[in-house]
Design a protein around this motif. Structure first.
Motif, PDB file in Angstrom:
ATOM      1  N   PRO A  12       0.049 -11.572  -3.391  1.00 18.39           N
ATOM      2  CA  PRO A  12      -0.368 -12.750  -2.618  1.00 18.39           C
ATOM      3  C   PRO A  12      -0.461 -12.504  -1.112  1.00 18.39           C
ATOM      4  CG  PRO A  12       1.187 -13.403  -4.305  1.00 18.39           C
ATOM      5  CD  PRO A  12       1.142 -11.890  -4.315  1.00 18.39           C
ATOM      6  N   ASP A  13       0.411 -11.671  -0.561  1.00 17.87           N
ATOM      7  CA  ASP A  13       0.354 -11.415   0.877  1.00 17.87           C
ATOM      8  C   ASP A  13      -0.734 -10.407   1.264  1.00 17.87           C
ATOM      9  OD1 ASP A  13       1.787  -9.388  -0.355  1.00 17.87           O
ATOM     10  OD2 ASP A  13       3.170  -9.111   1.314  1.00 17.87           O
ATOM     11  N   SER A  14      -1.436  -9.843   0.281  1.00 19.64           N
ATOM     12  CA  SER A  14      -2.515  -8.879   0.542  1.00 19.64           C
ATOM     13  C   SER A  14      -3.901  -9.424   0.231  1.00 19.64           C
ATOM     14  CB  SER A  14      -2.292  -7.608  -0.286  1.00 19.64           C
ATOM     15  OG  SER A  14      -1.087  -6.981   0.047  1.00 19.64           O
ATOM     16  N   THR A  20     -11.456  -8.698   2.086  1.00 19.40           N
ATOM     17  CA  THR A  20     -12.324  -8.084   3.097  1.00 19.40           C
ATOM     18  C   THR A  20     -12.762  -6.682   2.687  1.00 19.40           C
ATOM     19  OG1 THR A  20     -10.511  -7.165   4.427  1.00 19.40           O
ATOM     20  CG2 THR A  20     -11.263  -9.403   4.981  1.00 19.40           C
ATOM     21  N   GLN A  21     -11.983  -6.020   1.828  1.00 17.01           N
ATOM     22  CA  GLN A  21     -12.326  -4.674   1.370  1.00 17.01           C
ATOM     23  C   GLN A  21     -13.315  -4.668   0.210  1.00 17.01           C
ATOM     24  OE1 GLN A  21     -11.293  -1.677   2.887  1.00 17.01           O
ATOM     25  NE2 GLN A  21     -10.802  -3.268   4.381  1.00 17.01           N
ATOM     26  N   MET A  22     -13.359  -5.746  -0.551  1.00 19.04           N
ATOM     27  CA  MET A  22     -14.173  -5.742  -1.769  1.00 19.04           C
ATOM     28  C   MET A  22     -15.673  -5.540  -1.547  1.00 19.04           C
ATOM     29  SD  MET A  22     -12.628  -5.409  -4.528  1.00 19.04           S
ATOM     30  CE  MET A  22     -13.941  -5.801  -5.688  1.00 19.04           C
ATOM     31  N   PRO A  23     -16.288  -6.045  -0.488  1.00 19.09           N
ATOM     32  CA  PRO A  23     -17.712  -5.705  -0.297  1.00 19.09           C
ATOM     33  C   PRO A  23     -17.933  -4.192  -0.162  1.00 19.09           C
ATOM     34  CG  PRO A  23     -17.126  -7.607   1.023  1.00 19.09           C
ATOM     35  CD  PRO A  23     -15.839  -7.062   0.458  1.00 19.09           C
ATOM     36  N   ILE A  24     -16.989  -3.492   0.451  1.00 22.26           N
ATOM     37  CA  ILE A  24     -17.075  -2.035   0.577  1.00 22.26           C
ATOM     38  C   ILE A  24     -16.886  -1.386  -0.791  1.00 22.26           C
ATOM     39  CG2 ILE A  24     -16.043  -0.002   1.682  1.00 22.26           C
ATOM     40  CD1 ILE A  24     -15.092  -2.074   3.907  1.00 22.26           C
ATOM     41  N   VAL A  25     -15.933  -1.893  -1.567  1.00 26.47           N
ATOM     42  CA  VAL A  25     -15.693  -1.383  -2.916  1.00 26.47           C
ATOM     43  C   VAL A  25     -16.934  -1.585  -3.779  1.00 26.47           C
ATOM     44  CG1 VAL A  25     -14.354  -1.776  -5.031  1.00 26.47           C
ATOM     45  CG2 VAL A  25     -13.187  -1.623  -2.816  1.00 26.47           C
ATOM     46  N   LYS A  78      -7.942   2.430  -0.881  1.00 32.56           N
ATOM     47  CA  LYS A  78      -7.513   1.408   0.089  1.00 32.56           C
ATOM     48  C   LYS A  78      -6.931   0.180  -0.596  1.00 32.56           C
ATOM     49  CE  LYS A  78     -10.490   2.968   3.740  1.00 32.56           C
ATOM     50  NZ  LYS A  78     -11.553   2.679   4.676  1.00 32.56           N
ATOM     51  N   LEU A  79      -7.218   0.016  -1.898  1.00 29.80           N
ATOM     52  CA  LEU A  79      -6.695  -1.140  -2.631  1.00 29.80           C
ATOM     53  C   LEU A  79      -5.301  -0.887  -3.210  1.00 29.80           C
ATOM     54  CD1 LEU A  79      -9.868  -2.376  -4.538  1.00 29.80           C
ATOM     55  CD2 LEU A  79      -9.009  -3.063  -2.294  1.00 29.80           C
ATOM     56  N   ASN A  80      -4.790   0.329  -3.076  1.00 31.04           N
ATOM     57  CA  ASN A  80      -3.504   0.662  -3.688  1.00 31.04           C
ATOM     58  C   ASN A  80      -2.390  -0.291  -3.242  1.00 31.04           C
ATOM     59  OD1 ASN A  80      -1.780   2.429  -5.330  1.00 31.04           O
ATOM     60  ND2 ASN A  80      -0.863   2.958  -3.360  1.00 31.04           N
ATOM     61  N   GLU A  81      -2.339  -0.597  -1.975  1.00 33.42           N
ATOM     62  CA  GLU A  81      -1.276  -1.468  -1.475  1.00 33.42           C
ATOM     63  C   GLU A  81      -1.516  -2.938  -1.822  1.00 33.42           C
ATOM     64  OE1 GLU A  81      -0.258  -0.674   2.598  1.00 33.42           O
ATOM     65  OE2 GLU A  81      -0.475   1.476   2.290  1.00 33.42           O
ATOM     66  N   CYS A  82      -2.739  -3.280  -2.181  1.00 33.85           N
ATOM     67  CA  CYS A  82      -3.075  -4.667  -2.524  1.00 33.85           C
ATOM     68  C   CYS A  82      -2.755  -4.993  -3.976  1.00 33.85           C
ATOM     69  CB  CYS A  82      -4.563  -4.924  -2.298  1.00 33.85           C
ATOM     70  SG  CYS A  82      -5.135  -4.622  -0.639  1.00 33.85           S
ATOM     71  N   VAL A  83      -3.049  -4.061  -4.859  1.00 35.87           N
ATOM     72  CA  VAL A  83      -2.873  -4.293  -6.290  1.00 35.87           C
ATOM     73  C   VAL A  83      -1.374  -4.266  -6.618  1.00 35.87           C
ATOM     74  CG1 VAL A  83      -3.337  -3.399  -8.612  1.00 35.87           C
ATOM     75  CG2 VAL A  83      -5.129  -3.338  -6.869  1.00 35.87           C
ATOM     76  N   THR A  84      -0.906  -5.304  -7.264  1.00 37.76           N
ATOM     77  CA  THR A  84       0.497  -5.374  -7.653  1.00 37.76           C
ATOM     78  C   THR A  84       0.822  -4.211  -8.584  1.00 37.76           C
ATOM     79  OG1 THR A  84       0.413  -7.775  -7.463  1.00 37.76           O
ATOM     80  CG2 THR A  84       2.255  -6.847  -8.691  1.00 37.76           C
TER      81      THR A  84
END
Length: 104
Positions: A12-14, A20-25, A78-84
């Protein structure tokens, strides 16, 4: 043609950074051979996300699946820290379309 589903939870905090990263993904997925990309957030679980897209063959699926969980990948990592639980918690499935009577 295969239809791919990827499902994962975002901390939730990410969520703001993640979104903001998903358009790049998504651009990177296109480079990797994905088409008809759709991105969803669960209506009843705001931190649950699903991606759906198509690839031409098993090899393209295998490559994308491997890259999406690779900490070395310059975009997907870059999504590593976002994904639980980290990238290893991304669930990925590929499906083949079966013809129905109406399709024949």
């Amino acid at each position: 043609m295969l239809t791919v589903f990827m499902e994962y939870k975002v901390s939730p905090d990410s969520i703001q950074f993640y979104e903001t990263q998903m358009p790049i993904v998504i651009k990177e997925l296109k480079v990797c051979g994905a088409s008809n990309i759709q991105w969803y957030r669960a209506a009843d679980q705001p931190s649950l996300y699903v991606e759906c897209f198509q690839v031409k063959n098993q090899a393209a699926y295998d490559t994308i699946k491997k890259d999406r969980t690779a900490l070395e990948h310059p975009v997907f990592s870059k999504l590593n820290e976002c994904v639980t639980g980290g990238l290893e918690k991304i669930h990925c499935w590929a499906f083949e379309k079966l013809n129905t009577k109406e399709d024949l």
